[in-house]
Design a protein around this motif. Structure first.
Motif, PDB file in Angstrom:
ATOM      1  N   ARG A   1       0.089   0.305  41.213  1.00 11.32           N
ATOM      2  CA  ARG A   1      -0.237   1.707  41.477  1.00 11.32           C
ATOM      3  C   ARG A   1       0.479   2.609  40.491  1.00 11.32           C
ATOM      4  N   LYS A   2       1.768   2.287  40.270  1.00 11.29           N
ATOM      5  CA  LYS A   2       2.538   3.117  39.331  1.00 11.29           C
ATOM      6  C   LYS A   2       1.932   3.040  37.943  1.00 11.29           C
TER       7      LYS A   2
ATOM      8  N   ASP B   1      -0.920   5.152  37.936  1.00 12.36           N
ATOM      9  CA  ASP B   1      -0.504   6.554  37.832  1.00 12.36           C
ATOM     10  C   ASP B   1      -0.236   6.912  36.384  1.00 12.36           C
TER      11      ASP B   1
END
Lengths: 247, 233
Positions: free
Chosen positions: B136-137, B140
């Motif tokens: 997810r990071k 992002d």
């Protein structure tokens, strides 16, 4: 008259070698049934080692793993990898089975080679790796058979039994025979390897107490690990085989 | 004496039996025969000991039974490991299945459940969650790069708009100035044309006047020409 000391000596030698104590068991009676106490005791130690180390290492998982956690993550990745290559994408539910199989056999084998069991004297028989008893290996092989039957039946229902006449119905007897040879080969392979390994080490130690047995001990460690890997891999392969669609 | 004979014979018999037993390798015969022999030897030695005490010819007899005792002891030593060995061989059971099998199987299943609860499921879940978080990071980070791209595009658009505005203004100014210039040019041309026309008119007028003046002079000139050409007619 001269024959006697000679025969005594040879007998003493034989007795010493037989001090290896093959197939000697320390029996407990439970409800009129006999049980090999030395196997039970060592298996408890193995289980205690496994659970203890797991609890200590994985009790409080960190995002950046500490040493112990890192090791157990590595082991888990290894087991997942093994299961995935043998079973395929639906390997998830089988990880505990394969993993426990691998870890239990591995720690048992290595405990036989590394832990100084001989310090603890038993009234009869001696402590050794739990896997050098045929009861243990069969007790591990039979759940494997049950596991692959369960896997096949839940995946395909009764259609699972179609595999017995798969290439041609002529192979039916051989296919049925396979269900017996699989646990048999699994259990006997492990049992034979570990027992033979321990015997070779003990006999060598009794003959040449220093340096010489060390390479054999190292070889024993190696084969112990390999046997654990083979058992787990074959168990996974059998499960995968019964789950895969045949054409 | 008899006892010594017996003992020696028994010991030799032991030896024979030993040899036989070993040679034939028949495990069931081993435990029975030496046991009997040893028992016989032991009873013999006891008997010899008692008879020794009661005997009158101690010295004479002493030496023999001692020998016999030694032989018996040797025989006992020879025999004693053998029953043990035989017993072991008899009881050496590599393939006896008993309660150990189900016990280990149950232990294995319990261990599987315990390890699953303590190790496989929690740590696996933890690792999966961490993987997801890292992914997810990373996602992002990729998103912010998209934002940067958007901002860059915006900037480019602003620049384009500004450039267009400037060029439009420039064009407008160019047009205006050129129009002004043309107007001035046209004005100048008009004035020049007007002046030219005036000048032409003036010239025409002068021409006409000159022609008129010439017309009036033509008669006098023609008269004069005729006078000159025609000699005094």
């Amino acid at each position: 008259m001269n024959v006697i000391p000679c025969s005594i000596k040879t007998l003493k030698g034989l007795y010493d070698i037989s001090g290896v104590e093959v197939g000697q068991h320390f029996y407990w009676q439970i409800g009129g049934l006999q049980i090999h106490a030395q196997v039970l005791i060592t298996s408890w130690v193995v289980i205690a080692i496994l659970l203890g180390s797991v609890i200590i290492a994985v009790r409080n998982p960190q995002t950046i793993p500490t040493d112990g956690q890192n090791f157990f993550e590595y082991v888990l990745e290894f087991i997942r990898d093994l299961s995935k290559t043998q079973i395929g994408e639906e390997y998830g539910p089988w990880v505990p089975f394969i993993g426990t199989m691998f870890l239990f056999i591995f720690v048992s084998n290595w405990s036989g080679a590394l832990l100084p069991w001989k310090i603890i004297q038993l009234p009869h028989g001696e402590l050794a790796a739990p896997t050098n008893d045929i009861n243990t290996t069969v007790a591990l092989a039979l759940p494997t058979s049950a596991a692959y039957f369960y896997a096949g039946l839940t995946k395909k229902g009764l259609g699972y039994f179609g595999k017995y006449i798969q290439p041609t119905p002529i192979l039916l007897p051989i296919n049925i025979l396979e269900d017996f040879t699989k646990p048999l080969s699994l259990s006997f392979r492990l049992f034979g390897n570990i027992l033979a390994d321990e015997l070779v080490v003990v006999v060598l130690v009794s003959l040449v107490p220093s340096v010489v047995p060390i390479p054999v001990m190292l070889l024993g460690l190696f084969t112990s690990g390999i046997q654990a890997l083979i058992f787990a891999t074959l168990a996974a392969a059998y499960i995968g085989e019964s789950m895969e669609g045949h054409h | 004496m008899a006892s010594t004979v017996m003992a020696s014979s028994s010991s030799s018999a032991t030896c024979q039996f030993l040899c036989n037993g070993r040679r034939t390798g028949h495990p069931s015969t081993i435990p029975l025969i030496p046991k009997v022999v040893v028992m016989a030897a032991k009873s013999d030695s006891r008997r010899t000991a008692t008879t020794n005490k009661t005997s009158f010819h101690r010295r004479l007899l002493d030496s023999l039974p001692q020998k016999a005792g030694a032989i018996v002891a040797a025989a006992a030593v020879a025999a004693s490991p053998l029953p043990a060995l035989a017993e072991q061989m008899e009881k050496a059971s590599l393939f006896d299945f008993n309660l150990t099998l189900p016990a280990i199987a149950v232990e294995f299943l319990l261990l599987m459940v315990a390890l699953d609860k303590l190790y496989f499921t929690p740590l696996g879940k933890f690792m999966d969650e961490r993987d997801a978080a890292i992914r997810r990071k990373l996602g992002d980070v990729k998103d912010t790069s998209g934002e940067v791209k958007q901002l860059e595009e915006q900037a480019a658009a602003v620049m384009r708009a500004a450039r267009a505005e400037i060029s439009a203004a420039l064009n407008k100014m160019k047009k205006e100035t050129s129009a002004e210039l043309e107007q001035k040019l046209a004005e100048g041309r008009k004035r020049v044309e007007a002046e030219l026309a005036e000048a032409l008119q003036n010239l025409e007028k002068q021409k006409e006047q000159t022609i008129k003046a010439l017309d009036s002079q033509i008669a006098a000139l023609s008269d004069e020409i005729v006078k000159k050409v025609l000699p005094t007619a």
